[in-house]
Design a protein around this motif. Structure first.
Motif, short mmCIF file in Angstrom:
data_model
loop_
_atom_site.label_atom_id
_atom_site.label_comp_id
_atom_site.label_asym_id
_atom_site.label_seq_id
_atom_site.Cartn_x
_atom_site.Cartn_y
_atom_site.Cartn_z
N LEU A 172 0.82 -1.22 0.00
CA LEU A 172 0.00 0.00 0.00
C LEU A 172 0.85 1.27 0.00
O LEU A 172 0.46 2.30 0.54
CB LEU A 172 -0.97 0.01 1.20
N LYS A 173 2.01 1.21 -0.62
CA LYS A 173 2.91 2.37 -0.62
C LYS A 173 2.29 3.57 -1.34
O LYS A 173 2.52 4.72 -0.96
CB LYS A 173 4.25 2.02 -1.24
N GLU A 174 1.50 3.31 -2.39
CA GLU A 174 0.86 4.43 -3.09
C GLU A 174 -0.18 5.10 -2.20
O GLU A 174 -0.29 6.33 -2.18
CB GLU A 174 0.20 3.93 -4.38
N LEU A 175 -0.94 4.29 -1.45
CA LEU A 175 -1.94 4.86 -0.56
C LEU A 175 -1.26 5.65 0.56
O LEU A 175 -1.75 6.71 0.96
CB LEU A 175 -2.79 3.73 0.02
N ARG A 176 -0.13 5.16 1.03
CA ARG A 176 0.61 5.87 2.08
C ARG A 176 1.09 7.22 1.55
O ARG A 176 1.03 8.24 2.25
CB ARG A 176 1.80 5.02 2.54
N THR A 177 1.55 7.24 0.29
CA THR A 177 1.97 8.50 -0.34
C THR A 177 0.79 9.45 -0.48
O THR A 177 0.91 10.66 -0.26
CB THR A 177 2.59 8.22 -1.72
N ALA A 178 -0.37 8.92 -0.84
CA ALA A 178 -1.56 9.75 -1.03
C ALA A 178 -1.99 10.43 0.26
O ALA A 178 -2.49 11.57 0.24
CB ALA A 178 -2.70 8.91 -1.59
N PHE A 179 -1.80 9.76 1.40
CA PHE A 179 -2.21 10.32 2.68
C PHE A 179 -1.11 11.17 3.33
O PHE A 179 -1.37 11.80 4.36
CB PHE A 179 -2.61 9.20 3.64
N ALA A 180 0.08 11.18 2.76
CA ALA A 180 1.21 11.88 3.37
C ALA A 180 0.93 13.38 3.50
O ALA A 180 0.52 14.04 2.54
CB ALA A 180 2.47 11.66 2.55
N VAL B 108 -10.26 1.88 -4.58
CA VAL B 108 -9.21 1.30 -3.74
C VAL B 108 -9.73 1.14 -2.31
O VAL B 108 -9.61 0.06 -1.69
CB VAL B 108 -7.95 2.18 -3.73
N MET B 109 -10.32 2.21 -1.79
CA MET B 109 -10.80 2.21 -0.41
C MET B 109 -11.95 1.22 -0.23
O MET B 109 -12.05 0.55 0.80
CB MET B 109 -11.22 3.61 -0.01
N GLN B 110 -12.81 1.09 -1.23
CA GLN B 110 -13.93 0.15 -1.14
C GLN B 110 -13.44 -1.28 -1.09
O GLN B 110 -13.99 -2.11 -0.35
CB GLN B 110 -14.87 0.36 -2.32
N ASP B 111 -12.40 -1.61 -1.88
CA ASP B 111 -11.85 -2.96 -1.85
C ASP B 111 -11.24 -3.28 -0.49
O ASP B 111 -11.42 -4.38 0.05
CB ASP B 111 -10.79 -3.12 -2.94
N TRP C 208 -9.93 14.81 2.03
CA TRP C 208 -10.16 13.73 1.09
C TRP C 208 -9.80 14.16 -0.34
O TRP C 208 -9.21 13.38 -1.10
CB TRP C 208 -11.60 13.26 1.15
N LEU C 209 -10.11 15.39 -0.71
CA LEU C 209 -9.73 15.90 -2.04
C LEU C 209 -8.21 15.95 -2.19
O LEU C 209 -7.68 15.68 -3.27
CB LEU C 209 -10.33 17.29 -2.26
N GLN C 210 -7.52 16.28 -1.10
CA GLN C 210 -6.06 16.28 -1.13
C GLN C 210 -5.51 14.87 -1.33
O GLN C 210 -4.58 14.67 -2.11
CB GLN C 210 -5.49 16.89 0.16
N VAL C 211 -6.10 13.90 -0.64
CA VAL C 211 -5.69 12.51 -0.81
C VAL C 211 -5.88 12.08 -2.26
O VAL C 211 -4.99 11.46 -2.87
CB VAL C 211 -6.48 11.59 0.13
N GLN C 212 -7.04 12.39 -2.84
CA GLN C 212 -7.32 12.00 -4.21
C GLN C 212 -6.32 12.65 -5.18
O GLN C 212 -5.85 11.99 -6.12
CB GLN C 212 -8.74 12.40 -4.57
N LEU D 288 -4.85 3.67 -11.43
CA LEU D 288 -4.18 3.92 -10.16
C LEU D 288 -3.62 2.60 -9.64
O LEU D 288 -4.38 1.63 -9.46
CB LEU D 288 -5.15 4.51 -9.14
N PRO D 289 -2.31 2.54 -9.38
CA PRO D 289 -1.72 1.29 -8.89
C PRO D 289 -1.90 1.14 -7.38
O PRO D 289 -1.95 2.12 -6.63
CB PRO D 289 -0.24 1.46 -9.24
N CYS D 290 -2.00 -0.10 -6.93
CA CYS D 290 -2.05 -0.41 -5.50
C CYS D 290 -1.16 -1.64 -5.30
O CYS D 290 -1.52 -2.75 -5.66
CB CYS D 290 -3.47 -0.70 -5.06
N THR D 291 0.03 -1.41 -4.75
CA THR D 291 1.06 -2.44 -4.66
C THR D 291 1.01 -3.20 -3.34
O THR D 291 0.78 -2.62 -2.28
CB THR D 291 2.46 -1.80 -4.82
N TYR D 292 1.23 -4.51 -3.45
CA TYR D 292 1.34 -5.37 -2.27
C TYR D 292 2.70 -6.07 -2.34
O TYR D 292 3.04 -6.69 -3.34
CB TYR D 292 0.23 -6.42 -2.24
#
Length: 300
Positions: free
Chosen positions: A167-175, A221-224, A247-251, A263-267
Motif C-alpha cells: 500500500l505504498k501508493e496509498l501511504r503516499t496519497a495520505f502523506a 481502492v478504499m472500497q476494496d 479527502w480531495l487532497q488525498v485524491q 491507479l496502482p495499488c502495490t502489495y
C-alpha cells in the motif's frame, strides 16, 4: 518492534466480522496468494495427520488443503466468528454427495481464536498453514512462539504475509494530510526470518514478490480494502470523520501516481516456510524453492 506497528486486536476482529459477507467479492488478491502458496507447497514432501489453517477467513484454502492432504484432519481457525460461519455455509453449499465424492476426509473443525494464543496442546499439529494473517499481529514473536509450541517435532510452518512496501501508493496519497496514521505498516522479510530462527525454527526459507492491482479511482481502492476488512487498526489512527478538503487532497496526491490510465495499488507479498526442529541438526529440505536461508544475527 517499534510502536508504529501496534494494532488494536479488538478493532481487527470487528473489521473482519463486519466484512465477512463482502470478503469473497473483494478478495481477488487473497485468493491469488493462496494459489501461489499451493504452488510452493507442491514442492514440499509432508504427510500430516492434523493441519491448522491459521487465519482461515471464509475458507478458500480449505478444499485445497483437503485435496492436498486427503487423510488429514483440517482445522479452520479465525479471529472472526462470522468468517467461520461464512466458510461453513460455503462448505454446505457443495452438497453432501459432492462433498463425499470429492473429499475423503472428515469435515473441517472450526475454532474461533487468536493465533497469538492458540487453544491446542503442545506438539499436537503436523502442519500450520497461514495466509495473510501474521500482518495483523503486533510482532510475529507471539504467533511464532505459539506455532513452535503446538507443532510436533519435524512439523511444517508455511505462511504468507505482507511486507513494508504494501500500500505504498496509498501511504503516499495520505502523506502530509494530517498528523495521523492512515495506512497499516508491515514487518520486513528479514525481521520475520530472524524471528523464526530466534523461536527455534529450522532452515527458514523466505522469498518475496510484488503484486499490483489497478483501479479506476481512489474510492475503488478504499472500497476494496473495506470489503476485505483491511481497515487501519493502528494506534495513532484518526478517530473522527475525514473532512472533504482532506479527502480531495488525498485524491489529488493519488492521481499523481496514475500510470497507463490506472491507479496502482502495490502489495509486497512475503512467503516463508520452516520446520520445527526434531532436536538434532537439520539439513535443508529438498523442495527446490530456497532463496534466502536465515541464521541468527551476530550480537555486536
Amino acid at each position: 518492534m517499534s510502536e508504529q506497528f501496534h494494532t488494536l486486536k479488538t478493532a481487527i476482529r470487528t473489521s473482519f466480522e463486519n466484512a465477512a459477507h463482502s470478503y469473497d467479492a473483494a478478495a481477488v488478491l487473497q485468493r491469488e496468494i493462496i494459489d501461489r502458496m499451493f504452488e510452493r507447497l507442491s514442492l514440499i514432501r509432508v504427510t500430516p495427520q492434523r493441519v491448522l489453517d491459521a487465519g482461515s477467513g471464509t475458507g478458500y484454502a480449505v478444499p485445497k488443503l483437503q485435496a492436498r492432504f486427503p487423510q488429514a484432519q483440517i482445522i479452520e481457525l479465525d479471529l472472526a466468528h462470522t468468517m467461520l460461519q461464512v466458510s461453513r455455509a460455503k462448505q454446505a453449499g457443495f452438497g453432501l454427495k459432492k462433498l463425499l465424492r470429492t473429499l475423503s476426509n472428515q469435515q473441517p473443525a472450526q475454532v474461533c481464536s487468536d493465533i497469538e494464543q492458540l487453544p491446542f496442546a503442545d506438539n499436537s499439529l503436523d502442519v500450520i498453514w497461514s495466509s495473510l494473517t501474521l500482518q495483523w499481529c503486533n510482532t510475529p514473536d507471539a504467533a511464532f512462539a505459539e506455532f513452535q509450541r503446538v507443532l510436533k517435532p519435524g512439523g511444517l510452518l508455511m505462511f504468507a504475509t505482507l511486507g513494508p512496501d504494501t500500500l505504498k501508493e496509498l501511504r503516499t496519497a495520505f502523506a502530509g494530510v494530517d498528523g495521523y496514521e492512515h495506512v497499516n505498516r508491515f514487518i520486513d522479510m528479514h525481521d520475520l526470518g530472524d524471528s523464526l530462527v530466534q523461536h527455534g525454527f529450522a532452515t527458514p526459507v523466505m522469498d518475496m514478490e510484488y503484486l499490483t492491482l489497478t483501479y479506476e479511482d481512489t474510492k475503488s481502492v478504499m472500497q476494496d480494502l473495506k470489503g476485505i476488512g483491511a481497515h487501519n487498526n493502528m494506534q495513532g489512527r484518526r478517530a473522527g470523520m475525514f473532512g472533504k478538503r482532506a479527502w480531495l487532497q488525498v485524491q489529488a496526491q493519488y492521481e499523481a501516481l496514475r500510470s497507463n490510465g490506472k491507479l496502482p495499488c502495490t502489495y509486497e507479498v512475503v512467503y516463508g516456510h520452516a520446520w520445527k526442529s526434531e532436536g538434532k541438526k537439520n539439513t535443508p529440505r529438498a523442495d527446490g524453492s530456497q532463496i534466502i536461508e536465515f541464521r541468527p544475527r551476530a550480537k555486536p
